[in-house]
Design a protein around this motif. Structure first.
Motif, PDB file in Angstrom:
ATOM      1  N   VAL A 276     -12.376  -3.401  -7.924  1.00  0.00           N
ATOM      2  CA  VAL A 276     -11.720  -3.107  -6.464  1.00  0.00           C
ATOM      3  C   VAL A 276     -11.595  -4.216  -5.914  1.00  0.00           C
ATOM      4  O   VAL A 276     -10.596  -4.582  -5.109  1.00  0.00           O
ATOM      5  CB  VAL A 276     -12.493  -2.160  -5.876  1.00  0.00           C
ATOM      6  N   ILE A 277     -12.596  -5.115  -5.805  1.00  0.00           N
ATOM      7  CA  ILE A 277     -12.462  -6.423  -5.119  1.00  0.00           C
ATOM      8  C   ILE A 277     -11.536  -7.367  -5.150  1.00  0.00           C
ATOM      9  O   ILE A 277     -10.705  -7.780  -4.648  1.00  0.00           O
ATOM     10  CB  ILE A 277     -13.954  -7.053  -4.901  1.00  0.00           C
ATOM     11  N   THR A 278     -11.562  -7.502  -6.797  1.00  0.00           N
ATOM     12  CA  THR A 278     -10.290  -8.424  -7.477  1.00  0.00           C
ATOM     13  C   THR A 278      -8.997  -8.085  -7.003  1.00  0.00           C
ATOM     14  O   THR A 278      -8.079  -8.548  -6.893  1.00  0.00           O
ATOM     15  CB  THR A 278     -10.727  -8.844  -9.054  1.00  0.00           C
TER      16      THR A 278
ATOM     17  N   ALA B 216      -6.484  -9.833  -4.958  1.00  0.00           N
ATOM     18  CA  ALA B 216      -5.017 -10.518  -5.563  1.00  0.00           C
ATOM     19  C   ALA B 216      -3.694  -9.894  -4.735  1.00  0.00           C
ATOM     20  O   ALA B 216      -3.014 -10.459  -4.425  1.00  0.00           O
ATOM     21  CB  ALA B 216      -5.183  -9.988  -7.032  1.00  0.00           C
ATOM     22  N   LEU B 217      -4.013  -8.527  -4.496  1.00  0.00           N
ATOM     23  CA  LEU B 217      -2.861  -7.668  -3.826  1.00  0.00           C
ATOM     24  C   LEU B 217      -2.321  -8.702  -2.581  1.00  0.00           C
ATOM     25  O   LEU B 217      -1.426  -8.975  -1.842  1.00  0.00           O
ATOM     26  CB  LEU B 217      -3.180  -6.600  -3.668  1.00  0.00           C
ATOM     27  N   VAL B 218      -3.870  -8.848  -1.667  1.00  0.00           N
ATOM     28  CA  VAL B 218      -3.451  -9.443  -0.364  1.00  0.00           C
ATOM     29  C   VAL B 218      -3.038 -10.888  -0.536  1.00  0.00           C
ATOM     30  O   VAL B 218      -1.889 -11.314   0.208  1.00  0.00           O
ATOM     31  CB  VAL B 218      -4.611  -9.456   0.398  1.00  0.00           C
ATOM     32  N   PHE B 219      -3.556 -11.602  -1.387  1.00  0.00           N
ATOM     33  CA  PHE B 219      -3.276 -13.200  -1.433  1.00  0.00           C
ATOM     34  C   PHE B 219      -2.222 -13.500  -2.147  1.00  0.00           C
ATOM     35  O   PHE B 219      -1.390 -14.605  -1.612  1.00  0.00           O
ATOM     36  CB  PHE B 219      -4.344 -13.851  -1.961  1.00  0.00           C
TER      37      PHE B 219
ATOM     38  N   ARG C 266       3.722  -4.048  -1.846  1.00  0.00           N
ATOM     39  CA  ARG C 266       3.069  -2.890  -1.489  1.00  0.00           C
ATOM     40  C   ARG C 266       2.160  -3.071  -0.129  1.00  0.00           C
ATOM     41  O   ARG C 266       2.245  -1.985   0.620  1.00  0.00           O
ATOM     42  CB  ARG C 266       2.428  -2.259  -2.677  1.00  0.00           C
ATOM     43  N   VAL C 267       1.488  -4.145  -0.265  1.00  0.00           N
ATOM     44  CA  VAL C 267       0.454  -4.344   0.795  1.00  0.00           C
ATOM     45  C   VAL C 267       1.565  -4.252   2.345  1.00  0.00           C
ATOM     46  O   VAL C 267       1.308  -3.648   3.057  1.00  0.00           O
ATOM     47  CB  VAL C 267      -0.049  -5.774   0.815  1.00  0.00           C
TER      48      VAL C 267
END
Lengths: 299, 230, 243
Positions: C186-188, C192-195, C200-201
């Protein structure tokens, strides 16, 4: 009325079976001592009674309800050990006032007197207490909550001898003024002996003794004499403890002898003495009948 | 531009810093070493007082904000009813060449000698608008630079043009007005409801329209004028 | 000794009070985060230069937006960490069951979000006041003044955002606590999605952030928060019964 009922309760952690088919009933308004070696399953049993763990199989009833996730059981039970995880952000007086808020029977007058007697500064964090002080504080919490079911799991860990004596005395006095169901676990009976009404011994996840303290005093008898003679009268399986004083002279603790057996042994010249409950409980919880001596025995 | 990049960079650093801070706060050890004082116990011991002081200080400042700052005339917005009213009056006054009207802010007035021949006027319609008016009985040329009276700091700081008549030609020398301002804008949720995007704080077209400069040239009736926008 | 049968409601109220006492570091992080973001806003802020014909405007914008986003992050992490193991053990000492614990967590999150809402909106005004004092009225411009209705609007919307983020944090927290593997995954994925700026974010953000209808916004936030808290409860219940 029975406060606690366990029917065929088993608990496994992975492949490790901690409790096996345990059947226990604890009556209202009694002080029960739960005696057992480390790892015998005492804490597991007590945590299940407090609703903190669910049994793998079997049925547990506390106040005739399932203790898991049960608000009524939670409100009428307090579980105290030396390792309670308090919020690191609360000072002692905040913990005490929280307890007052949660427990309807909380006696803050009593709590404050104990806090003063044991010399606590209420402005410190629980984390800053020494091990013994933390145990003492937790015990005070357990006493002053006056919950109908009060569970102490090895409450005296780290306490000084005199603090332990004070605690047991306070427990007994408060119990007499406010009768309730108290279960107190320990690996030793010694200091507890005088305050208990009932004793429960668990070994390897099963309850091997559960009787009133009075009966427990006559639960077994010690025989001292020629081992061969003793063996003729008493079946090997009834022997609780056996220690050889010389090659054939033995000290043997056996469970309940009938009148005829006693007479028979007397004739054989075997001396019979009573066994101190503390001593007996130690023998009962030992892994082997010979105690540590068995380790040194050449076979 | 550099400021933009720099501030984005700082945002990034602070974001990382905050995340680290949170990770540290949320991964606090269950049991600190016995006898050691809990970390952050300064705050923990005085939470109520600190919270009280913090909320109190912010309350005082917010009240002052509403008393002092929020009473200032805000930058006018092209969609606001105030602006629409102002614009209506302005257009009317401009048509009627009534420069005395409240909706008009005069930046500067000039008097110039009329040239001997016909006057030609060249101007940039995108930057400013020029109207020429022939007035009976006027001796000289009268020029007025004016704009909508939006009543704020920006209009006070707008510099007048430099005007000349050289060889019968009316010349406007552009004078850039540079204004550096701190602007307070509403917070994001209010902009969201007003359907403005997160980063679009000012609408450029709006500003261009609102602060457009106008020049009125009044010439004697007999003077011939040739006016053309570039 | 007669038995007490506490009601769920009274237990939740007591437990919320208890959390107010036992979880003070949430307030600490709130204040620290807001002070940092106030300082940051005062040091540098979004600025833009625009030319309007002969008029060149250099405008540095001052808004509470930075505090807003930092407080949003705080709300997320508060939701994430409120039901962590230490807190759960601390709850267990006193009267509790699962429903009351989760409800008390939610009540506490709502209460602390109210504190966050008030302080963050006021911090925005404080920033503008400080800049106004520092720059003086000649160099300070109000792009729009707050009306009473806008003040209520911003308070309400900020509260809804904080609730949304803490409920999402609460749900993610319960997912993360399922197992170590899930946690790492979940954390990775999240980082990854945010950075990497996955679109989708952006879509999720604009689902809420570009909603200009108040009614729709309230609806979206309430439904999402309700679902997130419900999910968290369902997951937590699953994993606790198992142990």
């Amino acid at each position: 009325m029975s406060v606690v009922t366990c029917q065929n309760v088993s608990k496994q952690f992975g492949s490790n079976s901690v409790l096996k088919d345990l059947n226990v009933t604890i009556q209202e308004n009694s002080i029960t001592g739960l005696i057992g070696r480390n790892g015998a399953g005492k804490t597991t049993l007590l945590q299940m009674l407090a609703g903190m763990l669910a049994p793998t199989s079997g049925n547990i009833r506390v106040f005739e309800e399932n203790p898991i996730d049960n608000l009524k059981v939670s409100a009428n039970t307090i579980f105290v050990d030396d390792d309670l995880v308090f919020s690191p952000e609360m000072k002692l007086y905040e913990i005490l006032s929280s307890a007052e808020m949660f427990y309807d029977n909380w006696d803050s007058e009593f709590a404050n007197r104990l806090i003063r007697y044991f010399g606590f500064q209420t402005g410190v964090f629980h984390d800053n207490l020494s091990k013994g002080k933390a145990s003492t504080f937790n015990a005070i919490l357990g006493l002053a909550a006056r919950t109908p079911l009060t569970i102490f799991d090895e409450p005296t860990t780290g306490m000084d001898y005199s603090v332990r004596q004070d605690f047991y005395r306070a427990l007994l006095k408060d119990y007499m003024n406010h009768p309730r169901t108290i279960i107190i676990s320990s690996h030793l009976l010694n200091e507890l002996e005088s305050i208990l009404e009932d004793i429960m011994i668990i070994k390897d996840g099963t309850c091997i003794v559960h009787e009133p303290m009075e009966d427990f005093k006559t639960y077994a008898i010690a025989l001292s004499g020629d081992y061969e003679k003793i063996e003729k009268v008493v079946n090997e399986s009834r022997i609780i403890h056996r220690r050889f004083i010389s090659s054939n002279h033995a000290y043997v603790v056996v469970k309940e002898l009938s009148g005829s057996e006693q007479d028979c042994l007397k004739q054989l010249g075997v001396t019979q003495t009573s066994v101190e409950p503390a001593e007996l409980s130690m023998y009962l919880t030992n892994e082997t009948k010979g105690g540590i001596d068995d380790v040194f025995k050449q076979s | 531009m550099i400021g933009d990049i720099l501030s984005q960079f700082i945002v990034l650093i602070l974001a990382v810093f905050t995340i680290l801070l949170f990770v540290k706060l949320s991964s606090k050890k269950t049991k600190p070493i016995k006898g050691s004082s809990s970390k952050g116990s300064f705050f923990i011991s005085r939470r109520n007082q600190i919270l009280f002081v913090y909320v109190g200080a912010l309350t005082v400042m917010s009240v002052l904000y509403f008393v002092i700052v929020n009473q200032q005339t805000p930058l006018i917005n092209a969609e606001s009813s105030e602006y629409r009213e102002l614009n209506e009056h302005f257009q009317e006054a401009k048509q009627g060449q009534n420069l005395e009207d409240e909706s008009i802010h005069i930046v500067k007035e000039w008097e110039m000698n009329k040239p001997s021949g016909p006057l030609s006027v060249n101007y940039n319609p995108f930057m400013y608008e020029v109207n020429v008016n022939q007035v009976e009985g006027l001796e000289n040329i009268r020029v007025t630079q004016y704009m909508r009276n939006v009543d704020n700091q920006i209009q006070e700081q707008i510099k007048p043009f430099k005007l000349n008549i050289i060889n019968n030609e009316f010349v406007v020398e552009d004078v850039q007005t540079e204004i550096t301002l701190r602007a307070a804008t509403e917070e994001f949720p209010v902009r969201q409801i007003k359907d403005k995007s997160l980063f679009d704080v000012i609408d450029d077209d709006e500003i261009r329209e609102i602060y457009k400069q106008h020049i009125l040239i009044e010439v004697p009736a007999e003077l011939e004028v040739e006016s053309m926008g570039q | 000794m007669s038995l007490n049968s506490p009601s769920l409601k009274s237990t939740v109220i007591k437990q919320s009070k208890y959390k107010w006492m036992s979880y003070k570091s949430a307030f600490q992080s709130l204040i620290v985060v807001q002070i940092i973001s106030i300082l940051f806003t005062l040091l540098g802020a979004a600025s833009g230069t625009s030319s309007f014909g002969l008029l060149q405007l250099h405008i540095t914008y001052s808004t509470g937006d930075v505090i807003l986003f930092f407080t949003f992050i705080w709300a997320f992490f508060t939701g994430l960490s409120i039901d962590r193991k230490e807190n759960r053990l601390a709850d267990q000492i006193f009267v509790t069951n699962q429903v009351s614990r989760h409800l008390a967590n939610i009540v506490f999150l709502i209460l602390i979000n109210l504190v966050g809402m008030v302080t963050l909106v006021m911090a925005g005004f404080a920033i503008k006041l400080i800049i106004f004092w520092y720059k003086g009225p000649d160099q300070f411009l109000l792009l729009s003044s707050y009306s009473t209705s806008e003040l209520l609007l911003v308070l309400g919307m900020v509260f809804l955002y904080l609730t949304l983020l803490s409920s999402i944090g609460y749900a993610i927290g319960s997912i993360v606590r399922l197992s170590k593997v899930v946690k790492v995954v979940v954390i990775t994925t999240g980082v990854a999605l945010v950075f990497l700026g996955d679109e989708r974010v952006g879509q999720i953000i604009s689902f809420y952030g570009s909603e200009s209808s108040i009614v729709w916004f309230i609806g979206k936030v309430l439904v999402s928060s309700f679902l997130a808290f419900g999910l968290a409860y369902a997951i937590a219940r699953q994993s606790e019964v198992r142990s």
